[in-house]
Write a protein that holds these residues in place. Structure first.
Motif, mmCIF file in Angstrom:
data_model
loop_
_atom_site.group_PDB
_atom_site.id
_atom_site.type_symbol
_atom_site.label_atom_id
_atom_site.label_comp_id
_atom_site.label_asym_id
_atom_site.label_seq_id
_atom_site.Cartn_x
_atom_site.Cartn_y
_atom_site.Cartn_z
ATOM 1 N N ARG B 283 20.918 80.293 13.654
ATOM 2 C CA ARG B 283 20.888 81.414 14.611
ATOM 3 C C ARG B 283 20.216 81.006 15.906
ATOM 4 N N TYR B 284 19.095 80.312 15.738
ATOM 5 C CA TYR B 284 18.300 79.921 16.901
ATOM 6 C C TYR B 284 19.089 78.965 17.789
ATOM 7 N N ALA B 285 19.675 77.940 17.166
ATOM 8 C CA ALA B 285 20.388 76.928 17.952
ATOM 9 C C ALA B 285 21.587 77.540 18.678
ATOM 10 N N LEU B 286 22.243 78.496 18.039
ATOM 11 C CA LEU B 286 23.475 79.039 18.626
ATOM 12 C C LEU B 286 23.226 80.239 19.530
ATOM 13 N N ASN B 287 21.994 80.761 19.489
ATOM 14 C CA ASN B 287 21.724 81.988 20.248
ATOM 15 C C ASN B 287 20.432 81.925 21.056
ATOM 16 N N PHE B 288 19.955 80.721 21.332
ATOM 17 C CA PHE B 288 18.699 80.591 22.080
ATOM 18 C C PHE B 288 18.747 81.396 23.380
ATOM 19 N N ASP B 289 19.915 81.328 24.044
ATOM 20 C CA ASP B 289 20.039 82.018 25.332
ATOM 21 C C ASP B 289 20.021 83.537 25.204
ATOM 22 N N ARG B 290 20.082 84.051 23.982
ATOM 23 C CA ARG B 290 20.031 85.505 23.789
ATOM 24 C C ARG B 290 18.601 86.001 23.544
ATOM 25 N N LEU B 291 17.650 85.071 23.477
ATOM 26 C CA LEU B 291 16.253 85.486 23.322
ATOM 27 C C LEU B 291 15.669 85.832 24.685
ATOM 28 N N PRO B 292 14.804 86.851 24.736
ATOM 29 C CA PRO B 292 14.151 87.169 26.011
ATOM 30 C C PRO B 292 13.374 85.953 26.531
ATOM 31 N N GLY B 293 13.265 85.854 27.864
ATOM 32 C CA GLY B 293 12.634 84.698 28.488
ATOM 33 C C GLY B 293 11.244 84.394 27.953
ATOM 34 N N ALA B 294 10.450 85.443 27.753
ATOM 35 C CA ALA B 294 9.074 85.222 27.302
ATOM 36 C C ALA B 294 9.064 84.572 25.912
ATOM 37 N N ILE B 295 10.027 84.942 25.101
ATOM 38 C CA ILE B 295 10.077 84.369 23.745
ATOM 39 C C ILE B 295 10.626 82.937 23.795
ATOM 40 N N GLN B 296 11.547 82.693 24.720
ATOM 41 C CA GLN B 296 11.991 81.301 24.932
ATOM 42 C C GLN B 296 10.798 80.429 25.318
ATOM 43 N N ASN B 297 9.963 80.962 26.189
ATOM 44 C CA ASN B 297 8.782 80.194 26.611
ATOM 45 C C ASN B 297 7.835 79.946 25.444
ATOM 46 N N LEU B 298 7.662 80.963 24.610
ATOM 47 C CA LEU B 298 6.805 80.811 23.437
ATOM 48 C C LEU B 298 7.363 79.702 22.534
ATOM 49 N N ALA B 299 8.683 79.707 22.364
ATOM 50 C CA ALA B 299 9.312 78.685 21.518
ATOM 51 C C ALA B 299 9.023 77.292 22.066
ATOM 52 N N ARG B 300 9.139 77.152 23.380
ATOM 53 C CA ARG B 300 8.854 75.841 24.001
ATOM 54 C C ARG B 300 7.403 75.471 23.792
ATOM 55 N N GLU B 301 6.530 76.456 23.990
ATOM 56 C CA GLU B 301 5.095 76.213 23.798
ATOM 57 C C GLU B 301 4.831 75.752 22.356
ATOM 58 N N CYS B 302 5.637 76.270 21.426
ATOM 59 C CA CYS B 302 5.476 75.889 20.011
ATOM 60 C C CYS B 302 6.196 74.578 19.688
ATOM 61 N N GLY B 303 6.671 73.906 20.699
ATOM 62 C CA GLY B 303 7.230 72.581 20.484
ATOM 63 C C GLY B 303 8.702 72.569 20.089
ATOM 64 N N LEU B 304 9.368 73.688 20.235
ATOM 65 C CA LEU B 304 10.787 73.731 19.888
ATOM 66 C C LEU B 304 11.630 73.496 21.136
ATOM 67 N N GLY B 305 12.723 72.759 20.968
ATOM 68 C CA GLY B 305 13.713 72.701 22.033
ATOM 69 C C GLY B 305 14.654 73.884 21.879
ATOM 70 N N THR B 306 15.785 73.843 22.542
ATOM 71 C CA THR B 306 16.743 74.933 22.373
ATOM 72 C C THR B 306 17.492 74.798 21.055
ATOM 73 N N VAL B 307 17.400 73.621 20.460
ATOM 74 C CA VAL B 307 17.993 73.379 19.143
ATOM 75 C C VAL B 307 16.923 72.698 18.296
ATOM 76 N N CYS B 308 16.804 73.092 17.033
ATOM 77 C CA CYS B 308 15.862 72.428 16.142
ATOM 78 C C CYS B 308 16.627 71.939 14.919
ATOM 79 N N ARG B 309 16.596 70.636 14.704
ATOM 80 C CA ARG B 309 17.320 70.056 13.572
ATOM 81 C C ARG B 309 16.399 69.587 12.461
ATOM 82 N N ASN B 310 15.132 69.923 12.583
ATOM 83 C CA ASN B 310 14.171 69.547 11.549
ATOM 84 C C ASN B 310 13.949 70.737 10.616
#
Ligand code: SF4
Ligand code: SF4
Ligand code: SF4
Lengths: 256, 443
Positions: B283-310
């Motif tokens: 869901r995350y990899a295919l819908n990253f752009d559907r997350l609100p900007g602030a949550i995208q930023n949180l994801a980046r802060e948590c070390g995630l790219g727009t796709v996570c394969r781990n």
């Protein structure tokens, strides 16, 4: 430490909902884990301690020969055995198979029914071993589950009522929907949920199973008056506790 | 719970490692590894949960009973089954639900995601990274994270209770909408409850990002729903990272189910391509752009790219989805009309002879239903494809990838890593076994 009662949780054919009810006690979980020693609860912990256990909570019904043997072992290792939920106390929704010819049933839907290693019936735990206590519901009510554990810790019988959902419904000050013409299984259903369905403007569908000595014919006569066909009455009685004797017998009376 | 056929040491040419009962997963499964001459010859997630025949026992039942019955497939994610059912029913009978009723369905789903993800994160998954047997053992050194998780779980459950009467198998969902709508005071109290745990969700996400995660990636083909403007719960097209894009009704054109002799659950694969992954990573990899900007930023802060394969990092993605579900729940509650209860709780659904499909995003991945109805709205045939059976083949491929580099290690080490790799996918084994076409091999 070792004087704490040892608790084990077991699963047979089920949806996991009843044992999950234990984890839904978010506020009480840590206190619970201190009051009892959780010796075995596969869904929650990798710790697996050998028996014997002071209390075993058993979820699910018996549907395979393997499980029919396994429940004997559970019984042998448990001082108090409590069947939790509709699956364990009445067979659950999977007991619908008990009403059909399981061979025809399997042949109709399986590509290779000869490989099936399943019993023709789904039966409650009490059909296989002596059960010390039963908690009804699909799922069990978590307050009742906590009451059960508190009572066992204190060495008393748990306070679980045997009357109908109607009593709880009145207590909750719900407007009776049955008098407005909506069929409701509440008058014949065991209390315990707090009359959730009538509070949501729908009829009780009997997930806590039959109360003690329900008057089934009186209830279904009223349903008939409300316009239910025999087929609909039969289906309404054949839900999550379809194989409970009172519901099963009444459903047989409405074969069309 | 582990048995080994031989000396269990790394010197043996031929050994098999079995975990007879996996723990901290929902339902009953086992793990079998066969090692021969230093090579891994088999890695199996063996699902032995007894079948419960839902697709058979649904036959002849009314569409009005369907969401109550399908809920019982799984106590961990009953809402997913209720939602996929009602969508399939409405699809068959030509009804589309919009406005506040649709919003309330999203809200109910938020409750299930928060509850289920929080359960998995703190009680089932995090202990793996901390070397603990269970979540309760986190109380000593990771009490804050444990309490955050439990408070979130409780808040998610509160959504289910207010909208549906109880946490497990809520009673309010029906074709066309709900049996009763939440009252104004109930909604206000609920908004307060969620607002009170929102910060905990952000904090828990940051905490999951501090867990020591193994470096491990796999080239998954992700499959999830995608909606034109929402992070998906109930609606959308099925898309994949391999270019798939199809209407949910066309599931069979791209996917096939098959039996594996070691499992009471059906496996699924992409036609011509094989295993695929559903769930939070997809869901995350295919819908990253559907997350609100602030949550995208949180994801980046948590070390995630727009796709996570781990897959081990799925714990962080789940935590991000909890944050999303909390924010979305608050948004929905704020946008509901004040006079909600004065509207109809459901729109009438008139049965007809028809076929309908429903597909929604359960916490563990999409759950696909197809029903064929008779004229009176009773079910002629039912098909249900839950997330865990879809992920089974991928879980087995993960097992291989995790175990192979460890083959010269002792059984216990291999076992621990393999169990962890299964738990990454939060498999719900109760869900995956409710099929008809299963075979249990008898010797
Ligand atoms: S009684 Fe109901 S909730 Fe409990 S395990 Fe059985 S199906 Fe699940
Ligand atoms: S609504 Fe149902 S449970 Fe409540 S009083 Fe009436 S018949 Fe009894
Ligand atoms: S009212 Fe009846 S069907 Fe509803 S939750 Fe209570 S016992 Fe179950």
């Amino acid at each position: 430490m070792s004087t704490r009662p040892r608790l084990a949780v077991w699963k047979f054919a089920s949806c996991d909902g009843c044992q999950l009810s234990l984890l839904e006690c978010e506020d009480e979980l840590l206190a619970l884990a201190q009051a009892v020693e959780i010796a075995r609860f596969a869904e929650a912990t990798s710790t697996v301690l050998p028996g014997p256990y002071d209390v075993s909570l058993v979820e699910g019904s018996i549907t395979t020969e393997h499980d029919a043997r396994r429940i004997l072992e559970v019984r042998a290792q448990s001082r108090v055995l409590v069947a939790i939920g509709a699956c364990a106390t009445a067979g659950g929704i999977q007991a619908l198979r008990n009403f059909g010819d399981v061979n025809a049933f399997a042949a109709a839907v399986y590509p290779s029914p000869q490989f099936l290693a399943t019993l023709a019936t789904a039966t409650p735990i009490s059909a296989h071993v002596p059960v010390d206590l039963e908690l009804r519901g699909c799922p069990v009510d978590k307050e009742q589950l906590l009451e059960l554990i508190a009572a066992l810790l204190a060495g008393r019988r748990p306070a679980v009522a045997g009357y109908s959902v109607c009593i709880e419904c009145k207590r909750r000050a719900n407007v009776c929907i049955a008098v407005q013409g909506t069929p409701c299984l509440g008058p014949a259903t065991h209390a315990g949920c707090g009359a959730i369905c009538p509070a949501f403007r729908r009829g009780c569908y009997g997930c806590f199973g039959p109360m003690e000595t329900p008057n089934m014919p009186a209830l279904t006569a009223q349903w008939q008056q409300a316009g239910m066909t025999p087929g609909a009455i039969r289906q309404a009685l054949r839900m999550f506790t379809a194989a409970a004797p009172e519901f099963a017998a009444e459903s047989e009376r409405h074969d069309d | 719970m582990t048995t080994s056929d031989d000396d269990g040491g790394s010197g043996a040419a031929r050994r098999s490692i079995r975990v007879d009962a996996l723990t901290r997963v929902e339902g009953e499964g086992a793990l079998d590894l066969e090692i021969d001459g230093g090579r891994l010859t088999a890695a199996r997630l063996r699902i032995y949960e007894p079948p419960r025949f839902f697709e058979a026992l649904l036959r002849g039942r009314s569409h009005l009973e369907t969401p109550d019955i399908t809920a019982r497939i799984c106590g961990i994610c009953p809402v997913a089954y209720q939602m996929s059912s009602v969508h399939a029913i409405e699809d068959a009978f030509g009804v589309r639900i919009g406005g506040p009723l649709r919003a309330l369905r999203r809200l109910l789903y938020c409750g299930e995601w928060i509850e289920s993800h929080a359960l998995h994160i703190v009680l089932l998954h995090a202990p793996d990274f901390l070397g603990l047997p269970d979540g309760i053992a986190m109380a000593r050194d990771h009490g804050d994270a444990l309490r955050d998780g439990l408070a979130l779980k409780k808040a998610g459950n509160e959504i289910l209770r207010v909208l549906g009467g109880r946490e497990i198998h809520p009673v309010s969902v029906r074709p066309g909408g709900f049996h009763r709508l939440p009252r104004r005071a109930e909604r206000a109290a609920l908004a307060e409850t969620i607002a009170a745990v929102r910060d905990r969700a952000w904090r828990l996400a940051r905490w999951t990002a501090t867990l020591p995660v193994p470096e491990f990636e796999r080239p998954y083909e992700f499959v999830a729903l995608r909606h034109p403007d929402e992070y998906p719960f109930n609606e959308g097209r099925l898309i994949s990272s391999g270019g798939l894009d199809l209407d949910i009704a066309d599931f069979d054109a791209a996917f096939e189910e098959f039996q594996a002799p070691h499992s009471t659950a059906l496996h699924a694969r992409l036609r011509g391509r094989g295993a695929y992954l559903v769930g939070p990573l997809a869901r995350y990899a295919l819908n990253f752009d559907r997350l609100p900007g602030a949550i995208q930023n949180l994801a980046r802060e948590c070390g995630l790219g727009t796709v996570c394969r781990n897959p081990f990092r799925s714990i962080v993605v789940r935590a991000i989805e909890i944050v999303y579900a909390c924010e979305e729940a608050l948004r929905i509650l704020a946008a509901l009309p004040d006079d909600l209860e004065s509207g109809a709780a459901f729109v009438p659904v008139a049965p007809r002879a028809a076929v309908g499909t429903g597909c929604t995003e359960a916490p563990r991945g999409f759950c696909w239903h197809r029903y064929e109805f008779a004229e009176d709205g009773s079910i002629l045939t039912a098909r249900i494809v839950p997330p865990t059976s879809q992920n089974q083949a991928t879980i087995e491929e993960d097992l291989r990838a995790v175990a192979e580099p460890l083959l010269d290690r002792d059984d216990e080490t291999i076992r621990i890593h393999c169990e962890r790799s299964i738990r990454n996918h939060d498999p719900c084994i109760s869900c995956s076994t409710h099929f008809l076409r299963l075979a249990v091999r008898r010797s």
